[in-house]
Each structure stands twice: as structure tokens, then as C-alpha cells.
Design an enzyme around this catalytic site. Structure first.
Site, PDB file in Angstrom:
ATOM      1  N   TYR A   1      18.328 -44.649 -29.585  1.00 51.06           N
ATOM      2  CA  TYR A   1      19.457 -44.023 -30.294  1.00 51.06           C
ATOM      3  C   TYR A   1      20.706 -43.934 -29.399  1.00 51.06           C
ATOM      4  O   TYR A   1      21.813 -44.265 -29.828  1.00 51.06           O
ATOM      5  CB  TYR A   1      19.030 -42.636 -30.792  1.00 51.06           C
ATOM      6  CG  TYR A   1      20.158 -41.817 -31.351  1.00 51.06           C
ATOM      7  CD1 TYR A   1      20.699 -42.114 -32.609  1.00 51.06           C
ATOM      8  CD2 TYR A   1      20.717 -40.761 -30.631  1.00 51.06           C
ATOM      9  CE1 TYR A   1      21.755 -41.381 -33.116  1.00 51.06           C
ATOM     10  CE2 TYR A   1      21.765 -40.018 -31.134  1.00 51.06           C
ATOM     11  CZ  TYR A   1      22.280 -40.334 -32.372  1.00 51.06           C
ATOM     12  OH  TYR A   1      23.343 -39.610 -32.875  1.00 51.06           O
ATOM     13  N   VAL A  56      32.162 -40.018 -32.904  1.00 47.25           N
ATOM     14  CA  VAL A  56      32.889 -39.148 -31.979  1.00 47.25           C
ATOM     15  C   VAL A  56      33.700 -39.911 -30.934  1.00 47.25           C
ATOM     16  O   VAL A  56      34.452 -39.300 -30.181  1.00 47.25           O
ATOM     17  CB  VAL A  56      32.006 -38.099 -31.245  1.00 47.25           C
ATOM     18  CG1 VAL A  56      31.547 -36.999 -32.162  1.00 47.25           C
ATOM     19  CG2 VAL A  56      30.864 -38.741 -30.520  1.00 47.25           C
TER      20      VAL A  56
END
Ligand code: DON
Length: 312
Positions: free
Chosen positions: A192, A261
Site C-alpha cells: 500500500y 494528499v
């Protein structure tokens, strides 16, 4: 009247370059805190094959949560609708990294775009392999989508998040306790964190999103996903792509979008355009402040919206 997209994009990029309050660059991943908030880039890939760019459209940035769209596409290809036994399809109304719903909902995350959901998707994509195999597959997939073999992972960003990703570790371990993570949490997170550390520029990202504007077709020929799957991924982007600010994004911009982000947003106008914007400063919900503003202006000036008939 034909749209002068070139002029519209140039004007938006010029306007964004002058904005003083640009939001706050993410600093919970230390490597991201180093990025200059002065950047603004925009790229639009149109359904008729044009590419229009403005600002810093060829400067690479960390795609972060935008990778969740590509990872979801791969996971659906592997396990199909069975994925929905392990991840929901509802907006969460909570922050991207929230843990609060997981206990009530027995370790089943609300949707594949909040971190918990994306960690389950990473677990599916791991499929018994080592993280480098799953990451290699995802990287090959985004290269194929954008037609650009230069796309790579920023190892410093991946390492930075590995050192500081305590919330994600908590999420993975918590879901493992409910039986909804099947591999060792550190392997799932290794995968991830590396997927989030993929770097792309706006141009490459807009190219990679074309299958979602083309009802699942690859513009080079062949199919990436079925039309139904492309529509469903777009639906999830619209309802869940901006976390607890997804409603506001739909209200202001009116097209499916997925933020990260790193300050990027991938936005899709079905049948018309695949758009990437990037400005590193974030608003309070963790979405690009100027990126959202630029998309709002673009949608207004082009008339692009999934809530109204297509403009002439
Ligand atoms: O897991 C994280 O916290 C980051 N790698 C990605 C979060 C993210 O991009 C949220 N999006 N706005």
C-alpha cells in the site's frame, strides 16, 4: 460555440499562480512536507484525443490516494463483485484515515477509497505474492493506461510513510483481527505505501484516467474494464473520492474526482475528458485547495457536469 479549451486552461493556470492562500502541504508524511506549495499544474485529455496543459503539468508529484482508483480497478479484475463482501460502497462521512466506523461495522470499511478500504484492496491485490510482485503489477498497469513507461515509485516517499504510517498500521491490524486482512499486515502495508508513492505528472495522470471517460475502453484499442465497471468506478469517485468532502466536491465541481494528499486530483467527465490537477496545498479535508478551485472553474466555464445535459 466551440470551446477554446487552450485559453480556458491557460487562464485558470495563470489565475492559480497568483493565489496567495494555497492551503497547507501534508506534513504527516515527512517527505511530502518538502514540496513547494507554489506549484500548480493541470492537464486535460479529451475524448477526441487532444492533450491540453497548463502550469507545471510535467512536474512529477506523489499520487498518493489517487492510486486507489487504479488499485481498485485491478482488484475488481481479480475477484469481481466478491470484493463487495469485504468493502462497502457508501460514503463514510469521516476523514480518510478514520478508524471509528470499523468497530461498529465489523472490520468492513465503508468504501475502497478511505484508507481502510484501500488497505483491503491492497490485500486482495497481494494475492499470496510478495509486495514487490503486486507493486510491479500496479506499476505496469498505470504505465499501460498512460502509455508511458517512465512512471516510477519514489522510494524516499515510500520509506517516509513506512516510518510514520502508524494509523495505517492500526487500521490493518484492526481489520486483521476481524479476519478482513488475509496477509501479514506489514506485507499489505508495504504494498500500500509503495502504491501511494507512485509519482506521475498531470499529463501522465490525465492519460491514465482516459479509460474512465471512455466507458472502459483503452484509447489505444481494447478494453480495460466493462462499461458497467467504468461507470461504477466513476460513481464511487463521485460519492467517496473526496472523503468527508465528497458532497461538497459534487456540489461545487459536479464530476467524479479522486484526490490524494500529494495535492493531485483525477477528475472524469464521461465521454468528454480526463483531467488531472495538482497543487500541493490542502484544505481542511486533506484535498487540494487550488486543485478543487481550478476544477470548479473549469467545470463552470466548459459546462461539464454529470448533472446536466452535455453542452453542444
Ligand atoms: O495512507 C495515507 O495516509 C496516504 N498514503 C494516502 C492518503 C491520501 O492520499 C488521502 N487523500 N487525500
Amino acid at each position: 460555440m466551440a470551446l477554446d479549451l487552450d485559453a480556458i486552461i491557460a487562464e485558470i493556470a495563470d489565475g492559480m499562480a497568483k493565489v496567495e492562500h494555497r492551503g497547507r502541504v501534508a506534513d504527516y508524511i515527512p517527505e511530502l512536507a518538502k514540496v513547494d506549495p507554489a506549484y500548480f499544474g493541470m492537464a486535460v485529455a479529451t475524448a477526441d484525443g487532444r492533450m491540453l496543459c497548463g502550469g507545471h503539468a510535467t512536474t512529477p508529484f506523489s499520487i498518493q490516494s489517487i492510486s486507489k482508483v487504479f488499485a481498485l480497478t485491478l482488484a475488481l479484475g481479480k475477484v469481481g463483485d466478491q470484493l463487495w463482501n469485504r468493502v462497502g460502497r457508501e460514503p463514510s462521512g469521516n476523514a480518510f484515515n478514520s478508524i471509528v466506523q470499523l468497530e461498529h461495522e465489523q472490520g468492513i470499511p465503508r468504501n475502497p477509497f478511505i484508507n481502510a478500504g484501500a488497505i483491503v484492496v491492497a490485500d486482495v491485490n497481494l494475492g499470496g505474492h510478495q509486495p514487490r510482485v503486486a507493486i510491479g503489477e500496479l506499476l505496469r498497469f498505470v504505465r499501460y493506461l498512460s502509455g508511458d513507461d517512465g512512471i516510477a515509485i519514489n522510494e524516499a516517499v515510500a520509506a517516509s510513510e513506512t516510518m510514520t504510517g502508524f494509523r495505517n498500521m492500526a487500521l490493518a491490524n484492526y481489520m486483521r483481527a476481524f479476519g478482513n486482512i488475509h496477509h501479514a499486515p506489514e506485507l499489505v502495508l508495504g504494498s500500500y505505501f509503495h502504491q501511494c508513492a507512485i509519482e506521475m505528472d498531470c499529463r501522465q495522470l490525465a492519460l491514465a484516467g482516459r479509460y474512465l471517460m471512455l466507458d472502459g475502453r483503452h484509447p489505444g484499442g481494447g478494453r480495460v474494464v466493462s462499461p458497467r465497471r467504468a461507470r461504477r468506478i466513476n460513481a464511487l469517485m463521485l460519492t467517496c473520492g473526496h472523503y468527508d468532502a465528497s458532497g461538497d466536491f459534487a456540489f461545487r465541481v459536479g464530476i467524479p474526482g479522486k484526490s490524494g494528499v500529494g495535492g493531485g486530483i483525477l477528475a472524469i467527465v464521461p465521454g468528454r475528458a480526463s483531467i488531472a490537477v495538482w497543487s500541493p496545498g490542502l484544505n481542511a479535508s486533506g484535498n487540494s485547495q487550488l486543485g478543487t478551485r481550478a476544477l470548479e472553474e473549469l467545470a463552470q466555464r466548459t459546462g461539464w457536469s454529470v448533472f446536466s445535459p452535455p453542452p453542444d
